[in-house]
Scaffold this active site. Structure first.
Site, PDB file in Angstrom:
ATOM      1  N   GLY A   1      -6.065   2.568  -4.453  1.00 50.73           N
ATOM      2  CA  GLY A   1      -5.240   1.445  -4.181  1.00 50.73           C
ATOM      3  C   GLY A   1      -3.973   1.565  -3.452  1.00 50.73           C
ATOM      4  O   GLY A   1      -3.005   0.994  -4.120  1.00 50.73           O
TER       5      GLY A   1
ATOM      6  N   HIS B   1       6.964   6.472  -9.627  1.00 47.89           N
ATOM      7  CA  HIS B   1       7.334   5.413  -9.320  1.00 47.89           C
ATOM      8  C   HIS B   1       8.067   4.746 -10.671  1.00 47.89           C
ATOM      9  O   HIS B   1       8.408   3.394 -10.774  1.00 47.89           O
ATOM     10  CB  HIS B   1       6.286   4.421  -9.029  1.00 47.89           C
ATOM     11  CG  HIS B   1       5.736   4.703  -7.624  1.00 47.89           C
ATOM     12  ND1 HIS B   1       4.666   5.499  -7.148  1.00 47.89           N
ATOM     13  CD2 HIS B   1       6.344   4.365  -6.389  1.00 47.89           C
ATOM     14  CE1 HIS B   1       4.582   5.632  -6.120  1.00 47.89           C
ATOM     15  NE2 HIS B   1       5.529   4.931  -5.417  1.00 47.89           N
TER      16      HIS B   1
END
Length: 135
Positions: free
Chosen positions: A74, A7
């Site tokens: 998460g 990312h």
């Protein structure tokens, strides 16, 4: 040692036109310009709607095929292609440890699911491992 930033990295900025990229922790009052070509700089992260970098994804899949264990932290586990990574580990005989605030689609496939805040759970895991390694 082997980190793949699929990312991107918020501490880097890149040019919207040329290949210029640099580390930066600055907060700008105005959009910064590229010192090379004069176009705008932007954070070197993947925004929603943008494709993940293919080289990084390929490296991630290669790591996943060889991993004996992966810790998934998460994530909702529904945004592909990154969500495929733990399943590649499973397909190749590896184990999946999921740490998340609540159950996800991955929870049923994970070997271990721990629900809570990763910032609280990870230090406890480290403390436990340090104790066990001393034995």
């Amino acid at each position: 040692k082997n980190i793949v930033e699929i990312h991107g990295n918020i501490f880097f900025e890149k040019c919207t036109n040329c290949s210029f990229r640099r580390w930066s922790d600055k907060i700008y009052a105005e959009v910064p310009k590229c010192p090379r070509c004069g176009n705008f700089l932007r954070p070197d992260v993947v925004f929603f709607g943008e494709p993940l970098p293919q080289k990084a994804m390929q490296k991630s899949w290669d790591f996943a095929r060889k991993a004996d264990t992966i810790i998934v932290l998460g994530t909702s586990g529904v945004v592909y292609p990154a969500a495929q990574i733990p399943y590649i580990v499973i397909e190749n005989g590896g184990k999946v440890i999921e740490i998340n605030m609540e159950p996800t689609l991955l929870s049923d496939s994970a070997d271990i699911s721990i629900f809570g805040k990763s910032g609280e759970i990870l230090p406890e895991i480290i403390k436990y491992l340090k104790t066990e390694l001393k034995r």
